[in-house]
Motif scaffolding. Structure first.
Motif, PDB file in Angstrom:
ATOM      1  N   THR A 603      44.493  30.684  26.997  1.00  0.00           N
ATOM      2  CA  THR A 603      45.481  30.473  26.560  1.00  0.00           C
ATOM      3  C   THR A 603      46.227  30.375  27.797  1.00  0.00           C
ATOM      4  OG1 THR A 603      47.441  31.006  25.045  1.00  0.00           O
ATOM      5  CG2 THR A 603      45.766  33.060  25.952  1.00  0.00           C
ATOM      6  N   LYS A 604      47.558  30.243  27.827  1.00  0.00           N
ATOM      7  CA  LYS A 604      48.401  29.369  29.226  1.00  0.00           C
ATOM      8  C   LYS A 604      49.682  30.189  28.913  1.00  0.00           C
ATOM      9  CE  LYS A 604      49.805  26.430  32.346  1.00  0.00           C
ATOM     10  NZ  LYS A 604      49.307  27.202  34.010  1.00  0.00           N
ATOM     11  N   ILE A 605      49.978  31.555  30.139  1.00  0.00           N
ATOM     12  CA  ILE A 605      50.961  32.166  29.723  1.00  0.00           C
ATOM     13  C   ILE A 605      52.569  30.620  30.853  1.00  0.00           C
ATOM     14  CG2 ILE A 605      52.288  33.778  31.242  1.00  0.00           C
ATOM     15  CD1 ILE A 605      49.453  35.211  31.148  1.00  0.00           C
ATOM     16  N   VAL A 627      42.941  36.671  34.912  1.00  0.00           N
ATOM     17  CA  VAL A 627      44.239  35.354  34.489  1.00  0.00           C
ATOM     18  C   VAL A 627      43.876  34.866  35.585  1.00  0.00           C
ATOM     19  CG1 VAL A 627      45.199  36.794  35.360  1.00  0.00           C
ATOM     20  CG2 VAL A 627      46.853  34.688  34.454  1.00  0.00           C
ATOM     21  N   SER A 628      44.117  33.207  35.378  1.00  0.00           N
ATOM     22  CA  SER A 628      44.251  32.346  37.510  1.00  0.00           C
ATOM     23  C   SER A 628      45.331  32.809  37.655  1.00  0.00           C
ATOM     24  CB  SER A 628      43.484  31.148  36.565  1.00  0.00           C
ATOM     25  OG  SER A 628      44.713  30.561  36.131  1.00  0.00           O
ATOM     26  N   SER A 629      45.618  31.763  39.096  1.00  0.00           N
ATOM     27  CA  SER A 629      46.763  31.744  39.592  1.00  0.00           C
ATOM     28  C   SER A 629      47.833  30.446  38.813  1.00  0.00           C
ATOM     29  CB  SER A 629      45.996  31.632  40.893  1.00  0.00           C
ATOM     30  OG  SER A 629      46.020  29.766  41.056  1.00  0.00           O
ATOM     31  N   LYS A 630      47.214  29.592  37.924  1.00  0.00           N
ATOM     32  CA  LYS A 630      48.642  29.363  37.426  1.00  0.00           C
ATOM     33  C   LYS A 630      49.293  29.828  36.259  1.00  0.00           C
ATOM     34  CE  LYS A 630      46.678  24.636  40.205  1.00  0.00           C
ATOM     35  NZ  LYS A 630      46.330  23.481  39.481  1.00  0.00           N
ATOM     36  N   GLY A 631      48.066  31.068  35.585  1.00  0.00           N
ATOM     37  CA  GLY A 631      48.900  31.706  34.070  1.00  0.00           C
ATOM     38  C   GLY A 631      47.462  31.766  33.398  1.00  0.00           C
ATOM     39  N   ALA A 641      44.169  43.247  26.571  1.00  0.00           N
ATOM     40  CA  ALA A 641      44.281  43.592  28.188  1.00  0.00           C
ATOM     41  C   ALA A 641      45.712  42.810  28.045  1.00  0.00           C
ATOM     42  CB  ALA A 641      43.674  42.453  29.229  1.00  0.00           C
ATOM     43  N   LYS A 642      46.454  43.521  29.522  1.00  0.00           N
ATOM     44  CA  LYS A 642      47.761  43.364  29.913  1.00  0.00           C
ATOM     45  C   LYS A 642      48.167  42.503  31.202  1.00  0.00           C
ATOM     46  CE  LYS A 642      50.090  47.401  27.391  1.00  0.00           C
ATOM     47  NZ  LYS A 642      50.694  46.226  25.582  1.00  0.00           N
ATOM     48  N   ILE A 643      48.345  40.789  30.648  1.00  0.00           N
ATOM     49  CA  ILE A 643      48.713  40.310  32.282  1.00  0.00           C
ATOM     50  C   ILE A 643      49.821  40.111  32.862  1.00  0.00           C
ATOM     51  CG2 ILE A 643      48.063  37.853  33.001  1.00  0.00           C
ATOM     52  CD1 ILE A 643      46.204  39.310  31.769  1.00  0.00           C
ATOM     53  N   THR A 644      50.179  40.979  34.022  1.00  0.00           N
ATOM     54  CA  THR A 644      51.340  41.301  34.438  1.00  0.00           C
ATOM     55  C   THR A 644      52.165  40.085  35.720  1.00  0.00           C
ATOM     56  OG1 THR A 644      51.021  43.877  34.794  1.00  0.00           O
ATOM     57  CG2 THR A 644      52.757  42.718  36.244  1.00  0.00           C
ATOM     58  N   VAL A 645      52.679  39.493  34.948  1.00  0.00           N
ATOM     59  CA  VAL A 645      53.408  38.223  35.527  1.00  0.00           C
ATOM     60  C   VAL A 645      54.535  38.730  36.356  1.00  0.00           C
ATOM     61  CG1 VAL A 645      55.007  35.870  35.110  1.00  0.00           C
ATOM     62  CG2 VAL A 645      52.830  37.046  33.621  1.00  0.00           C
TER      63      VAL A 645
END
Length: 659
Positions: A603-605, A627-631, A641-645
């Motif tokens: 999925t994309k952020i 998560v990749s560098s492109k979200g 899991a938690k993704i920090t932006v």
């Protein structure tokens, strides 16, 4: 009969006046009442008609005779007066071996003779109200009998004259009263003195009714040794004698002392009388003509009285002053004969080594010519001076008589160049050094400028009435000039063959900022550089109206400090421009904050940062989700899991659930 009877009636008035004014000389009172003036005075007394009628019918009596005797006595007797004496009369008894008339000085400028400051303390006078001459000297005179002056004008304390002059654009008026009004009155006009002067001349009436005057009497005399400079090249005549001013000032103060006259004395006991303005100027400086200089500053030069001085030797100069007769003993100087011959030296280029010299008439047979250029001896062959290499500009040529009998003949020539060291910079509206020209060459050109022509009006760069238009740095001083884009300037410089001509066109000054507003952030985009577009050369200064919000340095770099607004201003002289700067807090928005994916799926952020910047992503548990560098988020195994932006220091959390 009528006048005698009137005198009978006015005598008591005269006596009353005499009693009322005991300090006034008796002769003054008497001379104030001639027959015609008595009639005027009686009218002013307003006598009753019956009194006048009765008086006119009276017969002549013994009492009348007594009154006539009284009137005659009042107009007689020894007296001392101030009198206007023409130069020739003043000098007659002072001169030896010189019977040639001393003329009045004739002025073409008119204001000279009417300006008191030029008259050595009002010691000279003029007879014409237009100021066309300086006639002679106002000097104390002893008169054996005041009746001798019955035909001359008497000046009293009630007389006055107002003289208005304009010198160098400044108009001023001075009113002279009483004896001072003699400055503008007829020759032999006089004012009766109340006290005996310490110096004077005695008046004699000649058989033909003319006046003559004795030598100066009762005066102190002294002789003072003094150095002097004698010139045969001068702007004030054919000869000039300058006394040492320091020694001269110890004897005569030209600000307070009166100089009545001066004689130049030669070893053969001949004297030459000098006159104010043409011959006597600045006190210690004397000049005269002998027939070759005919005009000085537009005024004709009188030379007959001085012509015989050529070939003689001057040994002293005598000043007639109110402090006495002061004879200055000068080192003997021979007055070389002026030839009146004019020499001409042709201008040359700086590549030439000789200059041609010609004369308007042949030199005297016994004139042994010696040539110098700027004081250095040079040879002259077939009319050509060997000058060698000379600097640009004007050079002085002197042709002297080696035998010392004739006055030196002087001329000059100019060394020129074809090179033009200056050019007009239309952007800066100034003169600048031409391509390949050194600063020294440009500076020399500026200093050599002699005149500037602005359209049809020419302005001298030096001397009286000059106007400096081109300054030392080449900038133009346009004060009081009417200049447009079509005005033509023509610059002339000594030593430069070609003139510099240009059309003045003023370039419109530009001072503009690259933006009128700017937004910065407390994090991320915290800096910006403001730029000014200008043709001005002066230093630009920067200023922030609120340094707590944003600051600005000398190069226009603005740095945000805190949320708010401020105005950044750039200034250069009278020019000023501004930019409004708004400082904001940065923001970060996510389209959604959570998502569910299966293992192996993605999925994309979607994130948006203000201001834009690099967005980073980080997983709290990469074993569950990466998560990749492109979200892009990918599920790894079951779990959460938690993704920090993060962007511009602002953080947001995206929660991903893996099934």
């Amino acid at each position: 009969m009528t006048n005698k009877n009137l005198m009978k009636k006015i005598a008591p008035v005269i006596m009353s006046a005499a009693v009322a004014m005991p300090s006034m000389p008796y002769a003054v009172l008497a001379s104030d009442f001639t027959d015609s003036e008595v009639l005027t005075d009686i009218t002013e007394l307003s006598a009753p008609e019956e009194f006048v009628a009765k008086d006119t019918q009276e017969e002549f009596t013994t009492e009348d005779a007594q009154q006539d005797a009284f009137a005659a006595e009042a107009q007689q007797g020894e007296a001392y007066v101030l009198m206007n004496i023409p130069y020739d009369d003043f000098y007659k008894a002072e001169l030896k071996n010189n019977d040639v008339k001393v003329d009045a000085f004739t002025s073409a400028t008119l204001n000279k003779s009417r300006t008191a400051g030029m008259m050595n303390g009002n010691s000279a006078y003029h007879v014409t109200p237009d100021g066309s001459d300086v006639t002679g000297v106002t000097f104390p005179v002893k008169v054996s009998d005041l009746s001798l002056l019955k035909d001359q004008k008497q000046i009293t304390d009630s007389d006055s004259v107002t003289i208005t002059v304009t010198n160098r654009g400044q108009t001023s008026s001075n009113t002279y009263t009483g004896k001072d009004s003699l400055i503008e009155n007829a020759s032999y006009s006089y004012y009766v003195l109340s006290e005996t002067p310490s110096y004077y001349k005695e008046l004699t009436v000649n058989a033909d009714g003319s006046y003559s005057f004795s030598a100066m009497k009762g005066t102190q005399t002294k002789t003072v040794a003094i150095d002097a400079t004698f010139k045969t090249e001068t702007s004030y005549g054919d000869y000039e004698l300058d006394l040492n001013n320091e020694t001269f000032s110890e004897q005569i103060d030209t600000n307070t002392d009166k100089i009545y006259g001066v004689t130049v004395n030669t070893t053969d006991e001949t004297n030459y009388g000098l006159r104010h303005l043409e011959n006597i100027w600045r006190g210690s400086m004397l000049s005269w003509g002998t027939g070759y200089t005919t005009e000085v500053h537009g005024c004709p030069v009188s030379s007959a009285h001085y012509k015989s001085i050529m070939g003689k030797t001057i040994d002293s100069v005598t000043y007639y002053t109110d402090k006495g007769m002061i004879t200055f003993d000068v080192p003997d100087v021979k007055v070389q004969t002026t030839t009146g011959i004019k020499a001409t030296a042709a201008d040359i280029m700086n590549t030439d080594s000789t200059a041609a010299v010609t004369f308007d008439q042949a030199l005297p047979a016994d004139f042994k010519a010696q040539y110098t250029v700027d004081g250095t001896a040079v040879s002259c062959t077939d009319g050509k001076l060997t000058v060698g290499t000379l600097a640009l500009g004007t050079h002085k040529v002197e042709i002297a008589d080696a035998n010392g009998n004739y006055a030196t003949i002087v001329t000059e020539f100019t060394v020129n160049t074809d090179k033009m060291p200056a050019a007009y910079d239309s952007k800066e509206t100034k003169l600048a050094a031409a391509e390949g020209v050194t600063a020294e060459e440009f500076s020399a050109y500026i200093k050599s400028i002699s005149k500037v022509k602005v359209d049809d009006t020419e302005y001298a760069a030096s001397g009286r009435g000059s106007k400096v238009i081109v300054k030392e740095d080449g900038t133009l001083d346009l004060t009081d000039l009417q200049v447009t884009d079509t005005t033509v300037f023509e610059v002339t410089a000594v030593g430069y063959k070609n003139n510099l001509t240009f059309t003045y066109k003023e370039v419109e000054n530009k001072f503009e900022l690259n933006t009128a507003s700017k937004t910065l952030y407390t994090k991320g985009s915290t800096k910006t550089t403001l730029k000014v577009t200008t043709n001005l050369t002066d230093k630009i200064t920067w200023k922030s109206s609120n340094t707590k919000v944003a600051t600005v340095n000398s190069k226009g770099v603005v740095t945000a400090k805190a949320k708010g607004t401020t105005v950044i201003t750039a200034s250069c002289g009278e020019y000023e421009v501004s930019c409004k700067v708004t400082v904001k807090t940065p923001s970060l928005k996510l389209t959604k904050t959570s998502a569910t994916v299966k293992v192996g799926k993605t999925t994309k952020i979607a994130a948006k940062a203000t201001p834009s910047g690099k967005i980073t992503y980080k997983s709290s548990n990469s074993k569950i989700a990466t998560v990749s560098s492109k979200g892009v988020v990918k599920g790894k195994k079951k779990g959460t899991a938690k993704i920090t932006v993060t962007c511009n220091g602002v953080k947001k959390v995206f929660t991903v659930k893996v099934k």
